[in-house]
Design a protein around this motif. Structure first.
Motif, PDB file in Angstrom:
ATOM      1  N   GLN A  37     -60.662 -72.083  27.198  1.00 37.19           N
ATOM      2  CA  GLN A  37     -59.456 -72.989  25.989  1.00 37.19           C
ATOM      3  C   GLN A  37     -59.362 -74.369  26.579  1.00 37.19           C
ATOM      4  OE1 GLN A  37     -56.569 -69.680  24.217  1.00 37.19           O
ATOM      5  NE2 GLN A  37     -57.215 -71.514  22.903  1.00 37.19           N
ATOM      6  N   LEU A  38     -59.102 -74.659  27.308  1.00 35.40           N
ATOM      7  CA  LEU A  38     -58.858 -75.624  28.122  1.00 35.40           C
ATOM      8  C   LEU A  38     -59.925 -76.475  28.666  1.00 35.40           C
ATOM      9  CD1 LEU A  38     -55.786 -74.519  30.581  1.00 35.40           C
ATOM     10  CD2 LEU A  38     -55.143 -75.880  28.988  1.00 35.40           C
ATOM     11  N   VAL A  81     -52.338 -78.470  25.198  1.00 31.74           N
ATOM     12  CA  VAL A  81     -52.715 -78.944  26.312  1.00 31.74           C
ATOM     13  C   VAL A  81     -51.875 -77.762  27.764  1.00 31.74           C
ATOM     14  CG1 VAL A  81     -53.667 -79.593  28.851  1.00 31.74           C
ATOM     15  CG2 VAL A  81     -54.531 -80.077  26.264  1.00 31.74           C
ATOM     16  N   SER A  82     -50.574 -78.520  27.769  1.00 31.71           N
ATOM     17  CA  SER A  82     -48.984 -78.798  28.611  1.00 31.71           C
ATOM     18  C   SER A  82     -48.990 -76.531  28.435  1.00 31.71           C
ATOM     19  CB  SER A  82     -47.967 -79.214  28.177  1.00 31.71           C
ATOM     20  OG  SER A  82     -47.049 -78.983  29.030  1.00 31.71           O
ATOM     21  N   LEU A 120     -50.488 -74.319  27.570  1.00 31.64           N
ATOM     22  CA  LEU A 120     -51.851 -73.677  27.936  1.00 31.64           C
ATOM     23  C   LEU A 120     -51.273 -73.397  29.383  1.00 31.64           C
ATOM     24  CD1 LEU A 120     -54.358 -74.268  25.528  1.00 31.64           C
ATOM     25  CD2 LEU A 120     -53.137 -72.246  25.548  1.00 31.64           C
ATOM     26  N   GLU A 121     -51.216 -75.161  29.970  1.00 34.33           N
ATOM     27  CA  GLU A 121     -51.346 -75.137  31.738  1.00 34.33           C
ATOM     28  C   GLU A 121     -50.652 -73.702  32.370  1.00 34.33           C
ATOM     29  OE1 GLU A 121     -51.179 -78.140  35.137  1.00 34.33           O
ATOM     30  OE2 GLU A 121     -51.012 -78.497  32.793  1.00 34.33           O
ATOM     31  N   GLN A 177     -60.299 -80.373  26.849  1.00 30.80           N
ATOM     32  CA  GLN A 177     -60.362 -80.729  27.344  1.00 30.80           C
ATOM     33  C   GLN A 177     -61.404 -81.063  28.780  1.00 30.80           C
ATOM     34  OE1 GLN A 177     -56.127 -81.600  29.878  1.00 30.80           O
ATOM     35  NE2 GLN A 177     -56.168 -83.733  27.913  1.00 30.80           N
ATOM     36  N   ALA A 226     -58.360 -70.795  30.381  1.00 30.82           N
ATOM     37  CA  ALA A 226     -59.062 -71.258  31.220  1.00 30.82           C
ATOM     38  C   ALA A 226     -60.099 -72.587  30.770  1.00 30.82           C
ATOM     39  CB  ALA A 226     -59.106 -70.940  32.434  1.00 30.82           C
ATOM     40  N   TRP A 241     -59.694 -77.716  35.216  1.00 31.85           N
ATOM     41  CA  TRP A 241     -60.235 -76.859  34.322  1.00 31.85           C
ATOM     42  C   TRP A 241     -61.307 -76.181  34.984  1.00 31.85           C
ATOM     43  CZ3 TRP A 241     -55.124 -77.180  33.637  1.00 31.85           C
ATOM     44  CH2 TRP A 241     -54.761 -77.766  33.253  1.00 31.85           C
ATOM     45  N   GLU A 278     -53.409 -75.098  20.788  1.00 27.24           N
ATOM     46  CA  GLU A 278     -53.900 -75.674  21.723  1.00 27.24           C
ATOM     47  C   GLU A 278     -52.885 -77.381  21.953  1.00 27.24           C
ATOM     48  OE1 GLU A 278     -56.182 -78.322  17.889  1.00 27.24           O
ATOM     49  OE2 GLU A 278     -57.404 -76.262  16.918  1.00 27.24           O
ATOM     50  N   CYS A 330     -51.782 -69.890  31.684  1.00 24.23           N
ATOM     51  CA  CYS A 330     -52.432 -69.975  32.403  1.00 24.23           C
ATOM     52  C   CYS A 330     -51.933 -68.948  34.080  1.00 24.23           C
ATOM     53  CB  CYS A 330     -53.610 -70.964  32.354  1.00 24.23           C
ATOM     54  SG  CYS A 330     -55.207 -70.240  33.502  1.00 24.23           S
TER      55      CYS A 330
END
Length: 414
Positions: A395-396, A370-371, A373-374, A400, A393, A406, A368, A377
């Protein structure tokens, strides 16, 4: 009597031994009892026991002598004999509440707090208004963390007298309020206690309470006074540095923490804070040195490891990140908070298989974030793992939904 007192004051054990036998034969019981108390005052436990044993032989039914000797025997570590004496005091004797209080002290020292409280409560049933028993109850409540109950009793005693049993009640109230996070009240009582006596502990306590109530300038004043009174009061330096830092005086905070390190070079928390303050003053290499010292003192010092790894990542010193991670693993210590830094470092060093392994390990704790996961990805995309990248992507997008990038990224996969 005068010769005995002189020998006690001179610490002349041989002379005491010579005098004691004739003293017990020739002096009246009242003088013998008096000298036993003097022995206790000066720490001559064995000699005090000899006198009380003699008096107990003379007055076998005297409960006070039995209680006094039991106290001495406990000091000597002969608890069983002491308990036998105390249990022999009849419950209808006027001294019985005192017996219960001595028993409570013993059980409290043994960590048997419930039993100790039972004894104090039993004594209070006999003498409900006795301040000594109320004070003992408050002390027990304080030690067992029942601060609200302790404060109530201390406050009641404080209305009667400011000092009790040789203890400043203002100081005790300051301590119990501080322990219970009642810092405003603690501060007021500390300041009152300091009017009576200025000690390092009181200065530190008042500074700590001032810090917790955002009186940072006052905390600094108290700590500077403390340093003059006792330069080796090590705890003062970290709190002083933190107080300067809260006022955003980072240069003075660094000066204070360096001063503390000169006094105590084995406190890892000082090195950690010194590292943080060096970073605030843009002294990156100095910060790294302090953080490395903290970790050398404690190879599992999580906060220092995390800060150092963050510094290495910011400065793109990816080999250093990997070396630190390997050091951590060699010490059989693993911590998932490090994984995002390590995964990125392996990626930048083109060790893609290891990067993928660490990213996968990190995912459960950072799914969870974001930084994270980016980065994950785009790493998956570069490695040709399109299906996995598509899931990230997605999930992102869920985390958000207002971020168009995304949606655009997900459309590329579609």
């Amino acid at each position: 009597m005068n010769d005995m007192l002189q020998a006690i004051q001179n610490g002349d054990l041989a002379q005491i031994d010579v005098l004691l036998e004739s003293f017990l034969i020739n002096e009246a019981p009242a003088e013998q009892y008096e000298i036993a108390e003097v022995f206790m005052q000066y720490g001559y436990i064995n000699e005090a026991d000899r006198v009380f044993e003699h008096l107990q032989f003379l007055f076998p039914e005297e409960a006070q002598i039995a209680i006094d000797r039991a106290t001495v025997l406990m000091e000597k570590g002969e608890e069983d004999d002491a308990l036998d004496l105390l249990m022999g005091v009849p419950d209808d004797a006027p001294e019985y509440p005192q017996t219960l209080l001595v028993l409570a002290d013993y059980y409290q020292m043994q960590g048997l707090f419930e039993v100790a409280e039972q004894r104090i409560n039993e004594a209070l049933q006999i003498l409900p208004l006795e301040p000594l028993l109320q004070f003992a109850k408050a002390e027990l409540l304080f030690e067992t963390g029942r601060f609200t109950e302790a404060v109530r009793i201390y406050e009641e005693l404080y209305e009667i007298d400011k000092t009790f049993a040789g203890v400043s009640l203002a100081q005790r109230l300051a301590e119990v309020y501080r322990a219970g996070a009642g810092y405003e009240a603690a501060f007021e009582y500390y300041m009152e206690a300091l009017e009576e006596d200025v000690t390092p502990d009181l200065l530190f306590g008042s500074a700590y309470a001032a810090f917790q109530t955002q009186k940072y300038e006052l905390a600094i004043k108290q700590l500077e006074d403390l340093k003059e009174l006792d330069p080796d009061y090590f705890s003062a330096y970290l709190l002083l540095a933190e107080s300067y830092a809260m006022l955003e005086d980072n240069k003075q905070a660094l000066v204070a923490i360096k001063e503390g390190l000169k006094r105590d070079e084995y406190d890892k928390s000082l090195f950690l804070f010194a590292g943080k303050m060096a970073l605030k003053n843009s002294l990156s290499e100095e910060a790294i040195g302090y953080l490395q010292e903290a970790i050398a003192l404690d190879p599992e010092y999580m906060e220092a490891i995390l800060v150092l790894m963050s510094v290495y990542t910011t400065e793109q010193r990816y080999e250093a990140v990997i070396d630190l991670y390997e050091f951590v693993k060699r010490n059989e210590f693993d911590w998932s908070a490090l994984y995002p830094f390590v995964a990125e470092a392996y990626d930048k060093e083109e060790q893609f298989e290891k990067a993928y392994e660490i990213y996968t390990l990190a995912y459960n704790d950072f799914k969870e974030d974001v930084s994270f996961l980016e980065k994950y990805c785009y790493f998956l995309l570069e490695e040709g793992k399109r299906e996995e990248a598509k899931q990230i992507a997605q999930q992102l997008m869920a985390l958000q939904p207002a971020e168009q990038q995304w949606s655009d990224l997900f459309d590329r996969f579609e």
